[in-house]
Design a protein around this motif. Structure first.
Motif, short mmCIF file in Angstrom:
data_model
loop_
_atom_site.label_atom_id
_atom_site.label_comp_id
_atom_site.label_asym_id
_atom_site.label_seq_id
_atom_site.Cartn_x
_atom_site.Cartn_y
_atom_site.Cartn_z
N MET A 23 0.84 -1.18 0.00
CA MET A 23 0.00 0.00 0.00
C MET A 23 0.89 1.25 0.00
N ALA A 24 0.27 2.38 -0.23
CA ALA A 24 1.01 3.64 -0.36
C ALA A 24 1.18 4.34 0.98
N ARG A 25 2.26 5.11 1.04
CA ARG A 25 2.48 6.02 2.17
C ARG A 25 2.10 7.41 1.65
N ILE A 26 1.04 7.98 2.22
CA ILE A 26 0.52 9.29 1.79
C ILE A 26 0.94 10.33 2.81
N VAL A 27 1.62 11.37 2.34
CA VAL A 27 2.08 12.45 3.21
C VAL A 27 1.19 13.67 2.98
N ILE A 28 0.59 14.17 4.05
CA ILE A 28 -0.19 15.40 3.98
C ILE A 28 0.72 16.51 4.47
N LEU A 29 1.06 17.44 3.56
CA LEU A 29 1.97 18.54 3.88
C LEU A 29 1.17 19.77 4.29
N GLU A 30 1.49 20.29 5.46
CA GLU A 30 0.81 21.48 5.97
C GLU A 30 1.80 22.63 6.12
N HIS A 31 1.30 23.85 6.07
CA HIS A 31 2.11 25.02 6.35
C HIS A 31 2.53 24.97 7.81
N GLU A 32 3.75 25.45 8.10
CA GLU A 32 4.28 25.35 9.47
C GLU A 32 3.44 26.10 10.51
N LEU A 33 2.67 27.11 10.10
CA LEU A 33 1.85 27.88 11.04
C LEU A 33 0.42 27.37 11.15
N GLN A 34 0.11 26.35 10.38
CA GLN A 34 -1.24 25.82 10.36
C GLN A 34 -1.48 24.91 11.54
N GLY A 35 -2.69 24.90 12.06
CA GLY A 35 -3.03 24.01 13.16
C GLY A 35 -3.10 22.57 12.69
N ALA A 36 -3.23 21.66 13.61
CA ALA A 36 -3.30 20.24 13.29
C ALA A 36 -4.53 19.94 12.44
N VAL A 37 -4.42 18.93 11.61
CA VAL A 37 -5.57 18.50 10.82
C VAL A 37 -6.63 17.99 11.79
N THR A 38 -7.82 18.48 11.65
CA THR A 38 -8.90 18.08 12.55
C THR A 38 -9.83 17.11 11.84
N ARG A 39 -10.57 16.40 12.60
CA ARG A 39 -11.50 15.42 12.02
C ARG A 39 -12.58 16.10 11.18
N SER A 40 -12.82 17.37 11.37
CA SER A 40 -13.86 18.04 10.61
C SER A 40 -13.39 18.50 9.23
N SER A 41 -12.11 18.42 8.96
CA SER A 41 -11.63 18.87 7.65
C SER A 41 -11.84 17.78 6.60
N MET A 42 -11.99 18.20 5.37
CA MET A 42 -12.22 17.26 4.28
C MET A 42 -11.02 16.33 4.09
N ILE A 43 -9.81 16.88 4.21
CA ILE A 43 -8.62 16.04 4.03
C ILE A 43 -8.58 14.94 5.08
N ARG A 44 -9.04 15.23 6.28
CA ARG A 44 -9.07 14.23 7.35
C ARG A 44 -10.10 13.15 7.03
N ALA A 45 -11.21 13.54 6.44
CA ALA A 45 -12.22 12.55 6.03
C ALA A 45 -11.64 11.62 4.97
N PHE A 46 -10.95 12.19 3.98
CA PHE A 46 -10.30 11.36 2.96
C PHE A 46 -9.27 10.43 3.60
N ALA A 47 -8.46 10.99 4.50
CA ALA A 47 -7.40 10.21 5.14
C ALA A 47 -7.97 9.02 5.91
N THR A 48 -9.11 9.20 6.52
CA THR A 48 -9.76 8.11 7.25
C THR A 48 -10.09 6.95 6.31
N TYR A 49 -10.60 7.28 5.13
CA TYR A 49 -10.89 6.24 4.14
C TYR A 49 -9.61 5.58 3.63
N TRP A 50 -8.61 6.40 3.32
CA TRP A 50 -7.35 5.84 2.81
C TRP A 50 -6.73 4.89 3.83
#
Length: 71
Positions: free
Chosen positions: A1-28
């Motif tokens: 399987m793949a290793r997927i890296v989600i790159l965030e800006h250094e000043l950005q808060g943590a990915v939260t469960r309410s974000s769309m990328i987090r929803a995708f990551a849960t499925y992946w």
């Protein structure tokens, strides 16, 4: 399987469960992929795929250059 890296800006808060990328990551993850969240440009992890998740109006050149490390 793949290793997927989600790159965030250094000043950005943590990915939260309410974000769309987090929803995708849960499925992946459920499909067997490894998900890594990396903030900033220093020492990025190895990965098969990177997704830039930056809540900025303009993407800084160093973040665009970071994407070149990934297929």
């Amino acid at each position: 399987m793949a290793r997927i890296v989600i790159l965030e800006h250094e000043l950005q808060g943590a990915v939260t469960r309410s974000s769309m990328i987090r929803a995708f990551a849960t499925y992946w993850q459920a499909w067997g992929h490894e998900i890594l969240v990396h903030r900033g440009t220093a020492e990025p992890p190895e990965g098969d795929l990177a997704i830039l998740h930056s809540c900025t109006t303009v993407v800084a050149p160093e973040y665009r250059a970071l994407l070149d490390r990934y297929p």
